[in-house]
Enzyme design. Structure first.
Site, PDB file in Angstrom:
ATOM      1  CG  HIS A 192      -3.413  -1.028  -6.566  1.00  0.00           C
ATOM      2  ND1 HIS A 192      -3.689  -0.324  -5.421  1.00  0.00           N
ATOM      3  CD2 HIS A 192      -3.437  -2.341  -6.197  1.00  0.00           C
ATOM      4  CE1 HIS A 192      -3.881  -1.162  -4.416  1.00  0.00           C
ATOM      5  NE2 HIS A 192      -3.727  -2.397  -4.875  1.00  0.00           N
ATOM      6  CD  GLU A 247      -3.021   2.971  -5.494  1.00  0.00           C
ATOM      7  OE1 GLU A 247      -4.044   2.354  -5.822  1.00  0.00           O
ATOM      8  OE2 GLU A 247      -2.091   2.444  -4.876  1.00  0.00           O
ATOM      9  NE  ARG A 257      -4.240  -1.484   0.260  1.00  0.00           N
ATOM     10  CZ  ARG A 257      -4.369  -2.581  -0.497  1.00  0.00           C
ATOM     11  NH1 ARG A 257      -3.412  -2.912  -1.355  1.00  0.00           N
ATOM     12  NH2 ARG A 257      -5.438  -3.338  -0.403  1.00  0.00           N
TER      13      ARG A 257
END
Ligand SMILES: O=CC(=O)O
Length: 327
Positions: A292, A273, A244
């Site tokens: 991601h 993000e 993360r």
């Protein structure tokens, strides 16, 4: 069960950028009566008592007190992926609602991505591609050398399922493997991959050529890697983050990369993000960022959906829930 006897399950929406995949919907609809958030809000009075599960695909729908209060028969929230930092477990369980995730099916892909980022960064694949496709650039400029992965030292911070799979892969690259974890792995597991335990994270940071983060985001791991930790790393080292964004103090990372405190970073996760388009991390040549995509393969996403479906079915039948997340 057929048609209207199927249990009502709330989803955020179908398709588009963040919705439940259309081919998954086809499958899910054989087992559940899916209700989108829009449908729910339009017909809340009728649907609120009907909905018994939430299928939370990539953090959507957002679960807050208002939603929980409005769903008196909710039994389970099935969340996709492994991370649960987007869930308020205490709040959810105070409503007698169970939670599940899909940790095991995402680990292989995420470990693969960790290796991919390490290789891409060390061998400068992104820059290489840009050179190869640019008509103006000379091939093989002399200052354009990478660093070797084979034989280098990899420090894995967080030796859970993903971290361990990274170690298995790194062993095949003949890397020296160090790891730091809350709990030490047993001797057999350590020797199977040749991993050396570092009780102190500082020892791992000082010795590693690559530091790979694969911890859960918790209050203890938030900004685990800050200015002090980056300064402990070798100036030739690369930081890889597949966990993360908030595990790293991003401002400190920018500074460290700009000032060559460390050599490079390869990040599948950031905060926020995506990053704002003018973020300094996007301007640095020694940074690779992916959007991601740890678990982003067709097969794994399908397995995640099946896992979530099984957890909902078990939860509604009062059976033990596979991958239940306990408080
Ligand atoms: O980020 C992805 C996950 O938590 O699985």
């Amino acid at each position: 069960m057929e048609g209207q006897d199927l249990p009502y399950v709330l989803i955020d929406h179908i398709g588009g950028k963040h919705g439940v995949y259309e081919d998954h919907v086809e499958f899910l609809e054989k087992h559940f009566h899916l209700i989108t958030m829009t449908e729910y809000l339009e017909n809340k009075k009728f649907l609120s008592k009907k909905i018994r599960a939430i299928y939370m695909w990539y953090h959507r729908p957002v679960i807050n007190e208002e939603l929980l209060q409005s769903l008196p028969n909710l039994k389970i929230v099935a969340s996709s992926g492994v991370g649960i930092d987007h869930l308020d477990l205490k709040l959810i369980s105070s409503y007698g609602v169970k939670v599940s995730n899909t940790p095991f099916v995402v680990s292989t892909d995420t470990a693969d991505l960790g290796m991919a980022l390490m290789l891409a960064s060390s061998r400068r694949l992104v820059e290489g591609h840009q050179i190869a496709v640019s008509p103006d650039t000379e091939y093989f400029p002399a200052d354009w050398l990478g660093a070797e992965v084979s034989g280098a030292t990899l420090g894995i911070v967080g030796m859970g399922t993903i971290g361990y799979k990274v170690a298995e892969r790194a062993k095949a690259f003949e890397m020296k493997i160090l790891y730091h974890n809350r709990n030490r792995r047993n001797k057999e597991e350590e020797s199977a991959v040749g991993a050396i335990y570092c009780k102190k994270i500082d020892d791992l940071l000082q010795q590693s050529d690559f530091v790979l983060l694969s911890v859960n985001l918790t209050p203890q791991t938030r900004k685990l890697i800050g200015k002090r930790e980056l300064e402990l790393m070798k100036p030739t080292a690369t930081l890889i983050n597949t966990s993360r964004g908030l595990v790293v103090d991003q401002d400190a990372l920018v500074e460290a990369l700009q000032n060559k405190v460390i050599k490079a970073a390869a990040l599948d996760v950031t905060y926020p993000e995506p990053l704002p388009r003018d973020h300094p991390l996007l301007k640095l040549k020694n940074v690779i960022i992916t959007p991601h995509i740890g678990s982003a393969t067709k097969k794994t996403r399908r397995l995640m959906m099946e896992n979530m479906m099984e957890s909902i079915q078990a939860g509604l039948a009062g059976l033990p829930i596979p991958n239940e997340v306990l408080l």
